[in-house]
Write a protein that holds these residues in place. Structure first.
Motif, PDB file in Angstrom:
ATOM      1  N   VAL A  66       0.665  -1.325   0.193  1.00 46.91           N
ATOM      2  CA  VAL A  66      -0.062  -0.107   0.012  1.00 46.91           C
ATOM      3  C   VAL A  66       0.764   1.195   0.049  1.00 46.91           C
ATOM      4  CG1 VAL A  66      -0.066   0.129   2.543  1.00 46.91           C
ATOM      5  CG2 VAL A  66      -2.069   1.182   1.052  1.00 46.91           C
ATOM      6  N   CYS A  67       0.266   2.392  -0.527  1.00 50.27           N
ATOM      7  CA  CYS A  67       1.121   3.758  -0.730  1.00 50.27           C
ATOM      8  C   CYS A  67       0.300   4.641   0.212  1.00 50.27           C
ATOM      9  CB  CYS A  67       1.277   4.199  -2.066  1.00 50.27           C
ATOM     10  SG  CYS A  67       1.917   3.002  -3.048  1.00 50.27           S
ATOM     11  N   HIS A  68       1.147   5.476   0.892  1.00 56.54           N
ATOM     12  CA  HIS A  68       0.706   6.558   1.890  1.00 56.54           C
ATOM     13  C   HIS A  68       1.369   7.847   1.584  1.00 56.54           C
ATOM     14  CE1 HIS A  68      -0.733   7.500   6.234  1.00 56.54           C
ATOM     15  NE2 HIS A  68      -0.454   8.891   5.624  1.00 56.54           N
ATOM     16  N   LEU A  69       0.304   8.460   0.792  1.00 57.69           N
ATOM     17  CA  LEU A  69       0.927   9.901   0.327  1.00 57.69           C
ATOM     18  C   LEU A  69       0.535  11.049   1.266  1.00 57.69           C
ATOM     19  CD1 LEU A  69       1.927  11.582  -2.095  1.00 57.69           C
ATOM     20  CD2 LEU A  69      -0.241  11.445  -2.927  1.00 57.69           C
ATOM     21  N   MET A  70       1.726  11.757   1.721  1.00 59.88           N
ATOM     22  CA  MET A  70       1.301  13.050   2.179  1.00 59.88           C
ATOM     23  C   MET A  70       1.182  14.265   1.314  1.00 59.88           C
ATOM     24  SD  MET A  70       1.431  11.908   5.353  1.00 59.88           S
ATOM     25  CE  MET A  70       1.908  12.954   6.632  1.00 59.88           C
ATOM     26  N   ALA A  71      -0.012  14.849   1.200  1.00 57.49           N
ATOM     27  CA  ALA A  71      -0.348  15.789   0.176  1.00 57.49           C
ATOM     28  C   ALA A  71      -0.836  17.013   0.524  1.00 57.49           C
ATOM     29  CB  ALA A  71      -1.308  15.056  -0.750  1.00 57.49           C
ATOM     30  N   ASN A  72      -0.462  18.106  -0.196  1.00 52.81           N
ATOM     31  CA  ASN A  72      -0.631  19.358   0.263  1.00 52.81           C
ATOM     32  C   ASN A  72      -1.202  20.274  -1.205  1.00 52.81           C
ATOM     33  OD1 ASN A  72      -1.077  21.875   1.663  1.00 52.81           O
ATOM     34  ND2 ASN A  72       1.176  21.757   2.438  1.00 52.81           N
ATOM     35  N   SER A  73      -1.558  21.430  -0.922  1.00 55.89           N
ATOM     36  CA  SER A  73      -2.055  22.407  -1.994  1.00 55.89           C
ATOM     37  C   SER A  73      -0.836  22.846  -3.018  1.00 55.89           C
ATOM     38  CB  SER A  73      -2.834  23.224  -1.416  1.00 55.89           C
ATOM     39  OG  SER A  73      -3.986  22.868  -0.606  1.00 55.89           O
ATOM     40  N   GLY A  74      -1.378  23.428  -3.970  1.00 54.86           N
ATOM     41  CA  GLY A  74      -0.469  24.369  -4.919  1.00 54.86           C
ATOM     42  C   GLY A  74       0.375  23.264  -5.823  1.00 54.86           C
ATOM     43  N   TRP A  75       1.619  23.930  -5.782  1.00 58.30           N
ATOM     44  CA  TRP A  75       2.610  23.434  -6.873  1.00 58.30           C
ATOM     45  C   TRP A  75       2.996  22.169  -6.193  1.00 58.30           C
ATOM     46  CZ3 TRP A  75       2.975  24.071 -11.700  1.00 58.30           C
ATOM     47  CH2 TRP A  75       2.581  25.473 -12.299  1.00 58.30           C
ATOM     48  N   SER A  76       3.069  21.894  -4.848  1.00 57.42           N
ATOM     49  CA  SER A  76       3.307  20.779  -4.235  1.00 57.42           C
ATOM     50  C   SER A  76       2.456  19.455  -4.936  1.00 57.42           C
ATOM     51  CB  SER A  76       3.088  20.851  -2.691  1.00 57.42           C
ATOM     52  OG  SER A  76       3.448  19.772  -2.148  1.00 57.42           O
ATOM     53  N   TRP A  77       1.273  20.024  -4.852  1.00 59.63           N
ATOM     54  CA  TRP A  77       0.354  18.889  -5.474  1.00 59.63           C
ATOM     55  C   TRP A  77       0.586  18.443  -6.866  1.00 59.63           C
ATOM     56  CZ3 TRP A  77      -3.325  15.823  -4.157  1.00 59.63           C
ATOM     57  CH2 TRP A  77      -4.393  14.978  -5.165  1.00 59.63           C
ATOM     58  N   HIS A  78       0.771  19.317  -7.636  1.00 64.11           N
ATOM     59  CA  HIS A  78       1.090  19.239  -9.069  1.00 64.11           C
ATOM     60  C   HIS A  78       2.455  18.622  -9.630  1.00 64.11           C
ATOM     61  CE1 HIS A  78      -2.582  21.381 -10.118  1.00 64.11           C
ATOM     62  NE2 HIS A  78      -1.920  22.418  -9.688  1.00 64.11           N
ATOM     63  N   PRO A 133       1.930  12.874  -9.513  1.00 72.14           N
ATOM     64  CA  PRO A 133       2.586  11.936 -10.178  1.00 72.14           C
ATOM     65  C   PRO A 133       2.554  10.724  -9.436  1.00 72.14           C
ATOM     66  CG  PRO A 133       3.827  14.060 -10.225  1.00 72.14           C
ATOM     67  CD  PRO A 133       2.620  14.228  -9.587  1.00 72.14           C
ATOM     68  N   ALA A 134       2.810  10.799  -7.859  1.00 77.57           N
ATOM     69  CA  ALA A 134       2.538   9.526  -7.000  1.00 77.57           C
ATOM     70  C   ALA A 134       1.362   8.710  -7.167  1.00 77.57           C
ATOM     71  CB  ALA A 134       3.060   9.902  -5.642  1.00 77.57           C
ATOM     72  N   ILE A 135       0.068   9.437  -7.329  1.00 75.70           N
ATOM     73  CA  ILE A 135      -1.023   8.853  -7.308  1.00 75.70           C
ATOM     74  C   ILE A 135      -1.331   8.151  -8.784  1.00 75.70           C
ATOM     75  CG2 ILE A 135      -3.729   9.103  -7.669  1.00 75.70           C
ATOM     76  CD1 ILE A 135      -3.145  11.653  -5.745  1.00 75.70           C
ATOM     77  N   VAL A 187      -7.270  18.474 -10.526  1.00 80.98           N
ATOM     78  CA  VAL A 187      -7.121  17.622  -9.229  1.00 80.98           C
ATOM     79  C   VAL A 187      -7.957  16.508  -9.216  1.00 80.98           C
ATOM     80  CG1 VAL A 187      -7.127  17.879  -6.646  1.00 80.98           C
ATOM     81  CG2 VAL A 187      -6.127  19.767  -7.852  1.00 80.98           C
ATOM     82  N   GLY A 188      -9.196  16.751  -9.287  1.00 82.50           N
ATOM     83  CA  GLY A 188     -10.316  15.762  -9.303  1.00 82.50           C
ATOM     84  C   GLY A 188     -10.101  14.278  -9.798  1.00 82.50           C
ATOM     85  N   PRO A 189      -9.747  14.281 -11.044  1.00 85.55           N
ATOM     86  CA  PRO A 189      -9.330  13.050 -11.612  1.00 85.55           C
ATOM     87  C   PRO A 189      -8.131  12.295 -10.899  1.00 85.55           C
ATOM     88  CG  PRO A 189      -9.468  14.731 -13.269  1.00 85.55           C
ATOM     89  CD  PRO A 189      -9.627  15.612 -12.024  1.00 85.55           C
ATOM     90  N   SER A 190      -7.205  12.741 -10.307  1.00 84.71           N
ATOM     91  CA  SER A 190      -6.186  12.340  -9.533  1.00 84.71           C
ATOM     92  C   SER A 190      -6.790  11.608  -8.085  1.00 84.71           C
ATOM     93  CB  SER A 190      -4.994  13.077  -9.167  1.00 84.71           C
ATOM     94  OG  SER A 190      -4.317  13.433 -10.458  1.00 84.71           O
TER      95      SER A 190
END
Length: 374
Positions: free
Chosen positions: A83-95, A100-102, A132-135
């Protein structure tokens, strides 16, 4: 719990210290706690050191030298885990890092638990949900640290599970003399601010509130723990208000130093303009420190006004000053806030958080396996 997590292979994706920060500290701590339970954690850092080091000083080029190794590390590690556990945030960090991880996890048919945090979520989604939604829909589960963020995701037709931030109970605990300390009015009150020196945390309001407080409590001092682009302006403001001798800028502290700072304090000010579920508030409560905080974002879901903290409108230095004086000079009120705050922190214990995480991992793995068999 140990037997159920033992041997589970988890690809943990997120920032790690240095530099220290809320998400980086949570990622580091989560890795350690999962490994203590027997899980096998493969870390993919979104902020791995530049190789070679000098590239970090070259704008534009440094982005390429960080992104390419990151993508390669994702592809290599995601395929070797349960399983993967991703720590995600808004803005450019998301993109740049989260999306890409998702998608790599989706292509490699691995379940992705996306752990989203950040006070800017609503504004970010409103402007970028079409991208963002499709990811997000490719994730097996969406985890958030607050009911506030769960409501934000619900506005975009997405279910999210609330799993609180983890509190390091072995590090953040009350001083041995807390009860005696609470029974007396401090002769030299020590106030603290423990946020990065950035505009969204509006530390200038805390400084102005402290300057007003000094007229009633002239022996008071203020410690500001953090670093950031607002440091010069904040020091200039202290000079303008003639309180420089009473305000100490400590820079960025490590976790042990931060815990000691909490235990030395009489009151914490959190004057942020945007917030979600700040670790600093949770840590202060766990150390037995009364908290005055702005009532923005997810904070009203985290604490209750007049029960375990005092919630105030953002940007109002006068109100912050008045309520700070009241808390510092009213032992009964201070003791009530501290006792209720300590009780509140039980929900952030690893014993509780780990059960919720394990259930989420198991559900994500099961749903992905079912999707793969169809």
């Amino acid at each position: 719990m140990q037997n159920e997590l033992a041997g589970l292979r988890i690809c943990l994706i997120g920032p790690i210290p240095p530099p220290a920060g809320g998400m980086a500290n949570q990622t580091r701590q989560l890795k350690l706690l999962l490994e203590q339970e027997g899980a096998v954690v493969n870390m993919v850092a979104v902020n791995a050191p530049y190789q070679p080091v000098f590239i970090g000083k070259v704008p534009g080029l440094r982005a390429v030298f960080r992104l390419v190794p990151y993508l390669l590390a994702l592809y290599r590690n995601i395929g070797n885990n349960d399983v993967c556990h991703l720590m995600a945030n808004s803005g450019w960090s998301w993109h740049l890092f989260a999306a890409p991880a998702i998608w790599i996890a989706h292509w490699r048919k691995k379940p992705m638990v996306m752990n989203y945090r950040g006070g800017h979520a609503k504004q970010f989604f409103e402007g970028a949900w079409s991208v963002v939604g499709p990811s997000v829909r490719r994730c097996s589960a969406v985890v958030v640290p607050s009911a506030y963020l769960r409501r934000v995701f619900a506005e975009f037709a997405t279910d999210a599970v609330v799993i609180p931030n983890v509190l390091e109970q072995k590090r953040f605990y009350p001083a041995a003399d807390l009860n005696a300390k609470l029974r007396v009015i401090p002769a030299k009150p020590h106030l603290i601010v423990t946020r990065n020196l950035e505009a969204i945390y509006d530390i200038a309001t805390a400084v102005r509130a402290f300057a007003l407080l000094k007229t009633s409590l002239p022996q008071a001092t203020l410690s500001v723990a953090g670093s950031g682009p607002e440091e010069h302006a904040l020091k200039a403001l202290c000079q303008e208000l003639k309180i420089s001798d009473s305000v100490h800028f400590l820079g960025r502290l490590d976790a042990d130093q931060m815990a000691e700072l909490y235990r030395s304090a009489d009151l914490m000010l959190n004057t942020s303009l945007v917030d979600n579920s700040p670790n600093s508030v949770i840590e202060a409560l766990a150390c037995g420190i009364p908290v005055l905080t702005s009532n923005v974002g997810g904070i009203p879901d985290l604490v209750s006004d007049g029960v375990d903290a005092v919630l105030l409108p953002p940007g109002d230095a006068t109100l912050f000053s008045q309520h700070a004086v009241e808390v510092l000079t009213n032992s009964r009120l201070r003791q009530q806030l501290v006792e209720n705050g300590l009780a509140k922190t039980a929900r952030f214990a690893w014993s509780s958080v780990s059960q919720a995480l394990l259930h989420t991992y198991q559900t994500a793995i099961s749903s992905r396996n079912q999707a793969g068999s169809q």
